[in-house]
Design a protein around this motif. Structure first.
Motif, PDB file in Angstrom:
ATOM      1  N   UNK A 131       0.870  -1.168   0.000  1.00  0.00           N
ATOM      2  CA  UNK A 131       0.000   0.000   0.000  1.00  0.00           C
ATOM      3  C   UNK A 131       0.910   1.222   0.000  1.00  0.00           C
ATOM      4  N   UNK A 132       0.580   2.183  -0.845  1.00  0.00           N
ATOM      5  CA  UNK A 132       1.417   3.377  -0.984  1.00  0.00           C
ATOM      6  C   UNK A 132       1.652   4.044   0.372  1.00  0.00           C
ATOM      7  N   UNK A 133       2.928   4.365   0.604  1.00  0.00           N
ATOM      8  CA  UNK A 133       3.246   4.991   1.874  1.00  0.00           C
ATOM      9  C   UNK A 133       2.766   6.436   1.888  1.00  0.00           C
ATOM     10  N   UNK A 134       2.401   6.884   3.090  1.00  0.00           N
ATOM     11  CA  UNK A 134       1.905   8.242   3.212  1.00  0.00           C
ATOM     12  C   UNK A 134       3.081   9.195   3.258  1.00  0.00           C
ATOM     13  N   UNK A 135       3.101  10.223   2.407  1.00  0.00           N
ATOM     14  CA  UNK A 135       4.218  11.169   2.451  1.00  0.00           C
ATOM     15  C   UNK A 135       4.247  11.886   3.791  1.00  0.00           C
ATOM     16  N   UNK A 136       5.449  12.217   4.242  1.00  0.00           N
ATOM     17  CA  UNK A 136       5.619  12.781   5.570  1.00  0.00           C
ATOM     18  C   UNK A 136       4.863  14.083   5.791  1.00  0.00           C
ATOM     19  N   UNK A 137       4.799  14.919   4.734  1.00  0.00           N
ATOM     20  CA  UNK A 137       4.280  16.267   4.956  1.00  0.00           C
ATOM     21  C   UNK A 137       2.768  16.316   5.173  1.00  0.00           C
ATOM     22  N   UNK A 138       2.031  15.395   4.571  1.00  0.00           N
ATOM     23  CA  UNK A 138       0.582  15.477   4.827  1.00  0.00           C
ATOM     24  C   UNK A 138       0.093  14.272   5.616  1.00  0.00           C
ATOM     25  N   UNK A 139       0.823  14.039   6.693  1.00  0.00           N
ATOM     26  CA  UNK A 139       0.519  12.857   7.476  1.00  0.00           C
ATOM     27  C   UNK A 139      -0.845  12.963   8.158  1.00  0.00           C
ATOM     28  N   UNK A 140      -1.218  14.206   8.527  1.00  0.00           N
ATOM     29  CA  UNK A 140      -2.493  14.405   9.202  1.00  0.00           C
ATOM     30  C   UNK A 140      -3.656  13.908   8.355  1.00  0.00           C
ATOM     31  N   UNK A 146      -6.161   6.837   5.715  1.00  0.00           N
ATOM     32  CA  UNK A 146      -5.782   5.447   5.945  1.00  0.00           C
ATOM     33  C   UNK A 146      -6.819   4.753   6.808  1.00  0.00           C
ATOM     34  N   UNK A 147      -7.334   5.511   7.781  1.00  0.00           N
ATOM     35  CA  UNK A 147      -8.308   4.907   8.669  1.00  0.00           C
ATOM     36  C   UNK A 147      -9.579   4.527   7.934  1.00  0.00           C
ATOM     37  N   UNK A 148      -9.869   5.290   6.896  1.00  0.00           N
ATOM     38  CA  UNK A 148     -11.048   4.947   6.104  1.00  0.00           C
ATOM     39  C   UNK A 148     -10.710   3.853   5.095  1.00  0.00           C
ATOM     40  N   UNK A 149      -9.423   3.502   5.032  1.00  0.00           N
ATOM     41  CA  UNK A 149      -9.013   2.445   4.109  1.00  0.00           C
ATOM     42  C   UNK A 149      -8.847   2.946   2.693  1.00  0.00           C
ATOM     43  N   UNK A 150      -8.689   4.274   2.537  1.00  0.00           N
ATOM     44  CA  UNK A 150      -8.520   4.783   1.176  1.00  0.00           C
ATOM     45  C   UNK A 150      -7.109   4.500   0.687  1.00  0.00           C
ATOM     46  N   UNK A 151      -6.968   4.465  -0.639  1.00  0.00           N
ATOM     47  CA  UNK A 151      -5.679   4.074  -1.188  1.00  0.00           C
ATOM     48  C   UNK A 151      -5.577   2.575  -1.328  1.00  0.00           C
ATOM     49  N   UNK A 152      -6.587   1.867  -0.824  1.00  0.00           N
ATOM     50  CA  UNK A 152      -6.582   0.414  -0.940  1.00  0.00           C
ATOM     51  C   UNK A 152      -7.164  -0.006  -2.277  1.00  0.00           C
ATOM     52  N   UNK A 153      -6.444  -0.876  -2.969  1.00  0.00           N
ATOM     53  CA  UNK A 153      -6.969  -1.428  -4.221  1.00  0.00           C
ATOM     54  C   UNK A 153      -6.793  -2.938  -4.186  1.00  0.00           C
ATOM     55  N   UNK A 154      -7.277  -3.603  -5.225  1.00  0.00           N
ATOM     56  CA  UNK A 154      -7.161  -5.066  -5.244  1.00  0.00           C
ATOM     57  C   UNK A 154      -5.711  -5.504  -5.383  1.00  0.00           C
ATOM     58  N   UNK A 155      -4.803  -4.579  -5.802  1.00  0.00           N
ATOM     59  CA  UNK A 155      -3.409  -4.980  -5.956  1.00  0.00           C
ATOM     60  C   UNK A 155      -2.621  -4.859  -4.658  1.00  0.00           C
ATOM     61  N   UNK A 156      -3.183  -4.213  -3.631  1.00  0.00           N
ATOM     62  CA  UNK A 156      -2.393  -4.059  -2.412  1.00  0.00           C
ATOM     63  C   UNK A 156      -3.135  -4.428  -1.128  1.00  0.00           C
ATOM     64  N   UNK A 235      -8.717  -5.775   6.577  1.00  0.00           N
ATOM     65  CA  UNK A 235      -7.828  -5.506   5.446  1.00  0.00           C
ATOM     66  C   UNK A 235      -6.460  -6.069   5.795  1.00  0.00           C
ATOM     67  N   UNK A 236      -5.972  -6.973   4.967  1.00  0.00           N
ATOM     68  CA  UNK A 236      -4.614  -7.489   5.150  1.00  0.00           C
ATOM     69  C   UNK A 236      -3.714  -6.836   4.115  1.00  0.00           C
ATOM     70  N   UNK A 237      -2.544  -6.380   4.566  1.00  0.00           N
ATOM     71  CA  UNK A 237      -1.603  -5.750   3.634  1.00  0.00           C
ATOM     72  C   UNK A 237      -0.222  -6.368   3.822  1.00  0.00           C
ATOM     73  N   UNK A 238       0.671  -6.029   2.914  1.00  0.00           N
ATOM     74  CA  UNK A 238       2.046  -6.495   3.030  1.00  0.00           C
ATOM     75  C   UNK A 238       2.831  -5.563   3.940  1.00  0.00           C
ATOM     76  N   UNK A 239       3.705  -6.129   4.732  1.00  0.00           N
ATOM     77  CA  UNK A 239       4.541  -5.314   5.601  1.00  0.00           C
ATOM     78  C   UNK A 239       5.786  -6.098   5.981  1.00  0.00           C
ATOM     79  N   UNK A 240       6.636  -5.486   6.779  1.00  0.00           N
ATOM     80  CA  UNK A 240       7.863  -6.166   7.195  1.00  0.00           C
ATOM     81  C   UNK A 240       7.964  -6.216   8.718  1.00  0.00           C
TER      82      UNK A 240
END
Lengths: 382, 136
Positions: A131-140, A146-156, A235-240
């Motif tokens: 899942x695309x990482x959130x850029x530092x400057x607009x973390x708010x 992210x909490x709404x699960x936006x940015x989530x697609x079938x590929x991630x 929602x399951x995502x990839x992580x380390x």
């Protein structure tokens, strides 16, 4: 300057890390150029190729044991650290609670769900992106998104559902007390998680063997009583593993150095039996002193034919408990140690990937780090 | 006392606020592949320099330190992680005359990569041999 050959004794002294009752000796690697005058310790791929070897001891999907021989600890440790913290895996990251009337609190249940090891079709797992990482400057804003699960697609993102309600069982006998007979769905297990393929996921995670599912179907998640309901979307995502232990693909990956036991002077008779008992079974064996050994004039075994003596059988099984160093009768007769460059790896996969694949992956990741950073270096050299 | 004192200290900047994803940005695809992750710290010369690696830790630090120390043209190599809550790793390299820290660091990467290839090859070969023997 031609490197001078070193004696076999010196080579062995350098190879062994000494283990004494209270101290260790000869711990630091010394195979660097300039450490020993006149010797060449320059990195040479040919020499490394010649010296490096692998021994396989066990290769089960969830447990691989193998030895890497001829490596430095810094390299072996890099592999181990990558195994634990840097191999990406799939795990539940977000839990949307629609209804939870069980006695397990939402957040506790969510934490439990995150730790359930998932598995799926391997090519599907590799196809899955981060899942695309959130850029530092607009973390708010991004946090909210992210909490709404936006940015989530079938590929991630992989969607799982857990919908379960506990009911009274039908036709219960009078006086029945066994919860398994009284109730239906009183235990919520990992097998109740249902994979909901999104978009192209059904192609990459084909039924019935390729779907996203828990490795172990019998992990107890919660207990219910009649009328209680759990209704969740996950929602399951990839992580380390560096981010969260739930993403670590191993439990655990460790190595130890091969132990050595040197019997400096013979241990005979009852002492030999006691000596063998200081070690795990199979490490020390007993042999009779032969006529030839006993006939050596002035030898340590002169005239001892027929007596039992302790011999080293298999140091691989030793735990280096140092028990034998606690007894006075063995004082000066035995030396314990470990082989500096013999790493016995034990990789226990949690089940998403096979253990041997994980190790190969860790080597590939170390190489990838170098490739990327070398590119970074080229930029500053320009 | 000299009348003019040049200040050679570098003021320490505060970390950006709300660093909610510290530690998570180690991942390949999390970071832009074009990110510049190596920086030369002030005070560098051709034969002595400190490099700052972003989002790296002991994993690469110690392994790379070992490979660089194996180079006979290197006088000193060491690594450190200046602060545990900053995902940064510093490598210090000092070389003898006749080479540069950049070449030495590059060779370190190359050697580490070639080592990885050998490990992969030998591991795969030995595993396949073992699997075949188990089946038989």
């Amino acid at each position: 300057m031609a490197p001078e050959p070193i004696s076999p004794e010196e080579a062995r002294r350098r190879k062994i890390v000494g283990v004494n009752a209270e101290t260790v000796t000869n711990v630091t690697s010394t195979d660097f150029p300039g450490h020993y005058p006149g010797e060449d310790h320059t990195w040479s791929l040919e020499k490394f190729t010649e010296n490096f070897s692998v021994q396989y001891h066990k290769n089960a999907p969830h447990d691989a044991v193998f030895s890497l021989i001829g490596l430095d600890a810094s390299i072996a440790n890099a592999f181990r650290r990558i195994l634990i913290a840097e191999i990406p895996t799939l795990a539940i990251e977000q839990v949307f609670v629609h209804n939870n009337t069980s006695i397990v609190h939402d957040e506790v249940l969510a934490a439990r769900l995150g730790l359930v090891p998932l598995t799926a079709n391997r090519s599907g797992l590799n196809w899955l992106k981060y899942r695309r990482r959130i850029p530092n400057d607009d973390i708010g804003d991004a946090r909210e998104e992210e909490q709404k699960g936006e940015g989530a697609t079938d590929t991630n993102t992989v969607v799982l559902k857990l919908q379960i309600e506990c009911k009274w069982a039908e036709g219960i006998k009078e006086g029945e007390t066994d919860p398994n007979k009284l109730y239906v769905n009183s235990n919520v297990y990992a097998k109740h998680l249902v994979f909901e393929p999104q978009g192209s996921q059904s192609k990459h995670f084909p039924e019935p063997d390729g779907i996203v599912r828990p490795v172990n179907p019998d992990i107890l998640l919660a207990k219910l009583r009649p009328g209680q309901v759990i209704d969740l979307e996950m929602f399951a995502v990839k992580g380390i593993g560096a981010d969260h232990a739930k993403f670590s693909p191993v439990a655990p990956a460790t190595y130890r150095l091969l132990p050595t036991i040197d019997i400096v002077s013979p241990i005979l008779g009852n002492d030999a039996k006691k000596f063998a008992r200081c070690f795990p079974k199979g490490v020390i064996g007993l042999e009779y002193v032969t006529e030839e050994e006993s006939d050596v004039m002035g030898g340590e075994l002169e005239g001892k034919a027929g007596e039992e003596k302790a011999v080293v059988r298999n140091t691989f099984k030793d735990t280096v408990s140092r028990e034998c160093l606690r007894h006075d009768e063995f004082k000066g007769k035995v030396k314990l140690g470990r082989v500096r460059d013999h790493f016995i790896f034990s990789v226990e996969s949690t089940g998403q990937f096979e253990s041997d694949r994980l190790f190969l992956e860790s080597v590939a990741i170390l190489k990838m780090k170098c490739v990327r950073l070398k590119r970074s270096l080229a930029n500053i050299m320009k | 006392m000299p009348t003019v004192v040049t200040n050679e200290d570098h003021p320490m900047e505060n970390a950006p606020e709300a660093e909610a994803n510290v530690g998570t940005n180690v991942e390949d695809d999390y970071i832009d592949l074009n990110d510049q992750r190596i920086r030369v710290l002030p005070g560098a010369s051709e034969t002595a320099a400190s490099f700052e690696f972003e989002s790296e830790d002991h994993t690469l630090g110690n392994a790379l330190r070992y490979m660089i120390m194996k180079n006979p043209q290197v006088e000193l190599c060491g690594y450190s992680i200046p602060h545990p809550s900053e995902a940064k790793m510093n490598i210090r390299i000092q070389t003898y005359e006749g080479t540069t820290v950049y070449d030495v660091l590059e060779k370190g990467f190359e050697d580490l990569m070639s080592l990885c290839d050998i490990v992969t090859d030998k591991f795969t070969a030995e595993r396949d041999k073992f699997n075949a023997k188990q089946k038989a």
